[in-house]
Design a protein around this motif. Structure first.
Motif, PDB file in Angstrom:
ATOM      1  N   ASP A 149       0.826  -1.220   0.000  1.00 53.75           N
ATOM      2  CA  ASP A 149       0.000   0.000   0.000  1.00 53.75           C
ATOM      3  C   ASP A 149       0.855   1.263   0.000  1.00 53.75           C
ATOM      4  OD1 ASP A 149      -2.264  -1.529  -0.015  1.00 53.75           O
ATOM      5  OD2 ASP A 149      -2.637  -1.382   2.143  1.00 53.75           O
ATOM      6  N   ILE A 150       1.944   1.261   0.780  1.00 57.31           N
ATOM      7  CA  ILE A 150       2.834   2.425   0.804  1.00 57.31           C
ATOM      8  C   ILE A 150       3.469   2.625  -0.561  1.00 57.31           C
ATOM      9  CG2 ILE A 150       5.006   3.348   1.717  1.00 57.31           C
ATOM     10  CD1 ILE A 150       4.290   2.154   4.413  1.00 57.31           C
ATOM     11  N   ASN A 151       3.987   1.545  -1.122  1.00 57.68           N
ATOM     12  CA  ASN A 151       4.666   1.642  -2.421  1.00 57.68           C
ATOM     13  C   ASN A 151       3.706   2.007  -3.546  1.00 57.68           C
ATOM     14  OD1 ASN A 151       7.226   1.008  -1.404  1.00 57.68           O
ATOM     15  ND2 ASN A 151       6.827  -1.195  -1.532  1.00 57.68           N
ATOM     16  N   THR A 152       2.450   1.623  -3.401  1.00 63.09           N
ATOM     17  CA  THR A 152       1.449   1.948  -4.420  1.00 63.09           C
ATOM     18  C   THR A 152       1.035   3.411  -4.335  1.00 63.09           C
ATOM     19  OG1 THR A 152       0.587  -0.310  -4.399  1.00 63.09           O
ATOM     20  CG2 THR A 152      -0.853   1.388  -5.310  1.00 63.09           C
ATOM     21  N   ASN A 153       0.941   3.939  -3.129  1.00 61.04           N
ATOM     22  CA  ASN A 153       0.427   5.293  -2.928  1.00 61.04           C
ATOM     23  C   ASN A 153       1.487   6.381  -2.997  1.00 61.04           C
ATOM     24  OD1 ASN A 153      -2.651   5.351  -1.994  1.00 61.04           O
ATOM     25  ND2 ASN A 153      -1.737   3.456  -1.242  1.00 61.04           N
ATOM     26  N   LYS A 154       2.750   6.034  -2.821  1.00 62.81           N
ATOM     27  CA  LYS A 154       3.776   7.074  -2.867  1.00 62.81           C
ATOM     28  C   LYS A 154       4.148   7.387  -4.317  1.00 62.81           C
ATOM     29  CE  LYS A 154       7.900   4.105  -2.440  1.00 62.81           C
ATOM     30  NZ  LYS A 154       9.042   3.755  -1.579  1.00 62.81           N
ATOM     31  N   ASN A 155       4.699   8.551  -4.523  1.00 59.83           N
ATOM     32  CA  ASN A 155       5.120   8.944  -5.861  1.00 59.83           C
ATOM     33  C   ASN A 155       6.349   8.143  -6.287  1.00 59.83           C
ATOM     34  OD1 ASN A 155       3.170  10.999  -6.146  1.00 59.83           O
ATOM     35  ND2 ASN A 155       4.419  12.375  -4.915  1.00 59.83           N
ATOM     36  N   PRO A 156       6.498   7.857  -7.579  1.00 66.26           N
ATOM     37  CA  PRO A 156       7.717   7.168  -8.034  1.00 66.26           C
ATOM     38  C   PRO A 156       8.933   8.077  -7.880  1.00 66.26           C
ATOM     39  CG  PRO A 156       6.405   7.892  -9.909  1.00 66.26           C
ATOM     40  CD  PRO A 156       5.570   8.148  -8.684  1.00 66.26           C
ATOM     41  N   TRP A 157      10.089   7.469  -7.736  1.00 66.35           N
ATOM     42  CA  TRP A 157      11.349   8.203  -7.610  1.00 66.35           C
ATOM     43  C   TRP A 157      11.305   9.230  -6.480  1.00 66.35           C
ATOM     44  CZ3 TRP A 157       9.481   8.455 -13.010  1.00 66.35           C
ATOM     45  CH2 TRP A 157       9.912   7.350 -13.751  1.00 66.35           C
ATOM     46  N   MET A 158      10.801   8.794  -5.337  1.00 64.18           N
ATOM     47  CA  MET A 158      10.744   9.693  -4.178  1.00 64.18           C
ATOM     48  C   MET A 158      12.143  10.013  -3.666  1.00 64.18           C
ATOM     49  SD  MET A 158       7.557   8.001  -2.136  1.00 64.18           S
ATOM     50  CE  MET A 158       7.615   9.131  -0.763  1.00 64.18           C
ATOM     51  N   ILE A 159      13.082   9.091  -3.900  1.00 65.42           N
ATOM     52  CA  ILE A 159      14.462   9.283  -3.465  1.00 65.42           C
ATOM     53  C   ILE A 159      15.304   9.597  -4.685  1.00 65.42           C
ATOM     54  CG2 ILE A 159      16.427   8.236  -2.274  1.00 65.42           C
ATOM     55  CD1 ILE A 159      13.948   8.597  -0.556  1.00 65.42           C
ATOM     56  N   ASN A 160      16.052  10.708  -4.643  1.00 64.51           N
ATOM     57  CA  ASN A 160      16.867  11.063  -5.812  1.00 64.51           C
ATOM     58  C   ASN A 160      18.146  10.224  -5.873  1.00 64.51           C
ATOM     59  OD1 ASN A 160      19.215  12.559  -4.570  1.00 64.51           O
ATOM     60  ND2 ASN A 160      17.545  13.824  -3.797  1.00 64.51           N
ATOM     61  N   SER A 161      18.817  10.287  -7.008  1.00 62.67           N
ATOM     62  CA  SER A 161      19.979   9.423  -7.254  1.00 62.67           C
ATOM     63  C   SER A 161      21.121   9.663  -6.272  1.00 62.67           C
ATOM     64  CB  SER A 161      20.480   9.623  -8.691  1.00 62.67           C
ATOM     65  OG  SER A 161      19.489   9.263  -9.621  1.00 62.67           O
ATOM     66  N   LEU A 162      21.331  10.914  -5.878  1.00 58.47           N
ATOM     67  CA  LEU A 162      22.416  11.202  -4.940  1.00 58.47           C
ATOM     68  C   LEU A 162      22.087  10.690  -3.543  1.00 58.47           C
ATOM     69  CD1 LEU A 162      23.625  14.766  -5.995  1.00 58.47           C
ATOM     70  CD2 LEU A 162      24.674  12.545  -6.478  1.00 58.47           C
ATOM     71  N   ALA A 163      20.815  10.708  -3.181  1.00 58.06           N
ATOM     72  CA  ALA A 163      20.411  10.149  -1.890  1.00 58.06           C
ATOM     73  C   ALA A 163      20.635   8.637  -1.875  1.00 58.06           C
ATOM     74  CB  ALA A 163      18.959  10.479  -1.599  1.00 58.06           C
ATOM     75  N   VAL A 164      20.458   7.992  -3.034  1.00 61.48           N
ATOM     76  CA  VAL A 164      20.740   6.560  -3.137  1.00 61.48           C
ATOM     77  C   VAL A 164      22.230   6.313  -2.910  1.00 61.48           C
ATOM     78  CG1 VAL A 164      20.777   4.565  -4.679  1.00 61.48           C
ATOM     79  CG2 VAL A 164      18.798   6.091  -4.670  1.00 61.48           C
ATOM     80  N   VAL A 165      23.072   7.100  -3.560  1.00 61.61           N
ATOM     81  CA  VAL A 165      24.524   6.987  -3.376  1.00 61.61           C
ATOM     82  C   VAL A 165      24.881   7.197  -1.908  1.00 61.61           C
ATOM     83  CG1 VAL A 165      26.763   8.051  -3.898  1.00 61.61           C
ATOM     84  CG2 VAL A 165      25.079   7.705  -5.729  1.00 61.61           C
ATOM     85  N   ALA A 166      24.251   8.195  -1.307  1.00 63.40           N
ATOM     86  CA  ALA A 166      24.524   8.503   0.098  1.00 63.40           C
ATOM     87  C   ALA A 166      24.156   7.327   0.998  1.00 63.40           C
ATOM     88  CB  ALA A 166      23.750   9.745   0.517  1.00 63.40           C
ATOM     89  N   GLY A 167      22.969   6.753   0.761  1.00 62.28           N
ATOM     90  CA  GLY A 167      22.528   5.636   1.585  1.00 62.28           C
ATOM     91  C   GLY A 167      23.402   4.411   1.443  1.00 62.28           C
ATOM     92  N   GLU A 168      23.891   4.183   0.236  1.00 55.98           N
ATOM     93  CA  GLU A 168      24.763   3.034   0.005  1.00 55.98           C
ATOM     94  C   GLU A 168      26.143   3.228   0.622  1.00 55.98           C
ATOM     95  OE1 GLU A 168      22.802   1.870  -4.365  1.00 55.98           O
ATOM     96  OE2 GLU A 168      24.746   2.886  -4.226  1.00 55.98           O
ATOM     97  N   THR A 169      26.456   4.464   0.980  1.00 54.71           N
ATOM     98  CA  THR A 169      27.795   4.792   1.493  1.00 54.71           C
ATOM     99  C   THR A 169      27.819   4.995   3.001  1.00 54.71           C
ATOM    100  OG1 THR A 169      28.301   5.901  -0.599  1.00 54.71           O
ATOM    101  CG2 THR A 169      29.737   6.387   1.277  1.00 54.71           C
ATOM    102  N   MET A 170      26.919   5.839   3.519  1.00 54.21           N
ATOM    103  CA  MET A 170      27.022   6.275   4.917  1.00 54.21           C
ATOM    104  C   MET A 170      26.828   5.144   5.912  1.00 54.21           C
ATOM    105  SD  MET A 170      23.452   8.347   5.636  1.00 54.21           S
ATOM    106  CE  MET A 170      23.547   9.418   4.215  1.00 54.21           C
ATOM    107  N   PHE A 171      25.976   4.166   5.570  1.00 58.48           N
ATOM    108  CA  PHE A 171      25.723   3.064   6.499  1.00 58.48           C
ATOM    109  C   PHE A 171      26.940   2.160   6.671  1.00 58.48           C
ATOM    110  CE2 PHE A 171      21.327   3.819   4.727  1.00 58.48           C
ATOM    111  CZ  PHE A 171      20.865   4.480   5.851  1.00 58.48           C
ATOM    112  N   LEU A 172      27.908   2.266   5.765  1.00 61.87           N
ATOM    113  CA  LEU A 172      29.115   1.442   5.834  1.00 61.87           C
ATOM    114  C   LEU A 172      30.265   2.124   6.564  1.00 61.87           C
ATOM    115  CD1 LEU A 172      29.133   0.109   2.148  1.00 61.87           C
ATOM    116  CD2 LEU A 172      28.268  -1.062   4.189  1.00 61.87           C
ATOM    117  N   ASP A 173      30.089   3.400   6.914  1.00 64.67           N
ATOM    118  CA  ASP A 173      31.177   4.160   7.530  1.00 64.67           C
ATOM    119  C   ASP A 173      31.221   3.881   9.030  1.00 64.67           C
ATOM    120  OD1 ASP A 173      33.147   5.918   8.220  1.00 64.67           O
ATOM    121  OD2 ASP A 173      32.340   7.607   7.074  1.00 64.67           O
TER     122      ASP A 173
END
Length: 371
Positions: free
Chosen positions: A251-275
């Protein structure tokens, strides 16, 4: 003269400010926002991760492509960090947006809030027409929960319970065992539970205190987190939710807008959790400075300080001749912003909150408050 009088009237009306209201303060007090040290925003004083800064500069070309609509790599990074199944994760444009989406989807007719707490819950609930009641943590108990009393307030017609854990602004925390008892009762009453863990990462033994393991046992709970506070990236707007309830995720994924997270935020998430170095350094700084600040404040005998599991302290002013607005004014005129907590339901004008910053800044603030 007319402008000065208008300014004075605004100040006399006791304006209240959120930690992000620096532009508003700049306008009213004539202090450039760049010169304001915010002890009200509860953001990690170390700033963003060094690895994050490097990754963003090296991968700036990510903005030339659309992000993956499923955010699979990002969810896998979050799953590894949180030690949970990435299929139980959805992401959103900050924790605030996920709060709104969850409330819209579940459409609770009756909601119980654990208060005093973050105001955005009530705002979204009212927008969606929910009847709201509070179970207030008691000052005499240092704002620690009486779980039996709390459970007795959750009845068969309670559709949703919202818990901020650790709680803002009290800093108090409900342990996994007590949360398990609450969730068991809520399962019996067919009640959803939303647990906001915005501040849980400031706790050294986070894996033992987080409610995330309970999502494997209960499908009536959703855990919300963001990167604004611990990872010092409020402008990134990256939040995530964890639940084993597949229907809620759909339901959340259906109701939210597509591409809610921008590409740089994806890069950030893939990086910061490993630091891990940054994560350990943050927890070490917060723990040592909390201890030092507590000792300085208790030595002054001017405040009642409440136990905190987060990166901030709630204080009660003991001097009868001083209130929260007076201390806010004193601090802001010295370029430091604290939180006047009189706007939180259940608290009055004798409570303030400040977050832990770097040692020299903490010392300056405490000197200001205790002078």
């Amino acid at each position: 003269m007319q402008i000065e009088r208008k300014l004075q009237l605004m100040i006399e009306q006791k304006e209240h400010f959120h930690g992000s209201d620096l532009e508003k303060i700049e306008k009213i007090y004539g202090i450039k926002k760049e010169n304001i040290m915010s002890f009200a925003a509860n953001v990690n004083p170390l700033g963003e991760s060094g690895k994050l800064k490097t990754a963003l500069s090296e991968r700036i070309d990510a903005i030339t492509k659309y992000p993956d609509r499923e955010y699979t790599s990002l969810r896998k990074a979050i799953g590894s960090y949180c030690k949970c199944d990435y299929n139980h994760i959805t992401v959103g444009n900050g924790c605030t947006e996920l709060i709104s989406l969850f409330i819209q989807i579940t459409a609770p007719k009756k909601t119980l809030l654990l208060g005093p707490t973050y105001s955005e819950y009530e705002r979204d609930l009212r927008i969606n027409g929910s009847d709201i009641s509070y179970y207030f943590l008691k000052e005499k108990d240092d704002f620690k929960i009486n779980s039996d009393e709390f459970i007795s307030a959750i009845t068969a017609d309670t559709d949703l319970v919202i818990i901020c854990n650790p709680n803002n602004p009290t800093g108090s925390l409900i342990t996994q065992d007590k949360l398990k008892t609450i969730l068991t009762h809520c399962k019996e009453t067919n009640t959803y539970v939303m647990i906001d863990e915005t501040y849980i990462e400031f706790v050294p033994d986070v894996d033992e205190l987080s409610a995330i393991p309970l999502t494997e046992l209960f499908d009536n709970v959703i855990i919300l987190r963001g990167t604004s506070k611990f990872f010092a990236t409020p402008g990134l707007r990256l939040g995530y939710a964890i639940t084993s309830n597949s229907q809620i995720l759909t339901d959340i994924n259906t109701n939210k807008n597509p591409w809610m997270i921008n590409s740089l935020a994806v890069v950030a998430g893939e990086t910061m959790f490993l630091d891990e170095e940054y994560i350990d350094k943050t927890r070490s700084l917060i723990l040592s400075e909390k201890t030092r600040c507590r000792q300085l404040i208790e030595k002054s005998h001017k405040f009642k300080l409440y136990p905190s599991y987060s990166n901030f302290y709630l204080l009660k002013i003991l001097d009868e001749g001083v209130d929260a607005h007076m201390l806010f004014e004193r601090a802001i005129r010295q370029g430091m912003m604290i939180r006047d907590c009189s706007t939180f339901p259940g608290l009055k004008e004798r409570f303030i909150r400040f977050c832990i910053m770097k040692p020299e800044d903490n010392t300056r603030l405490i000197n200001c408050l205790t002078q």
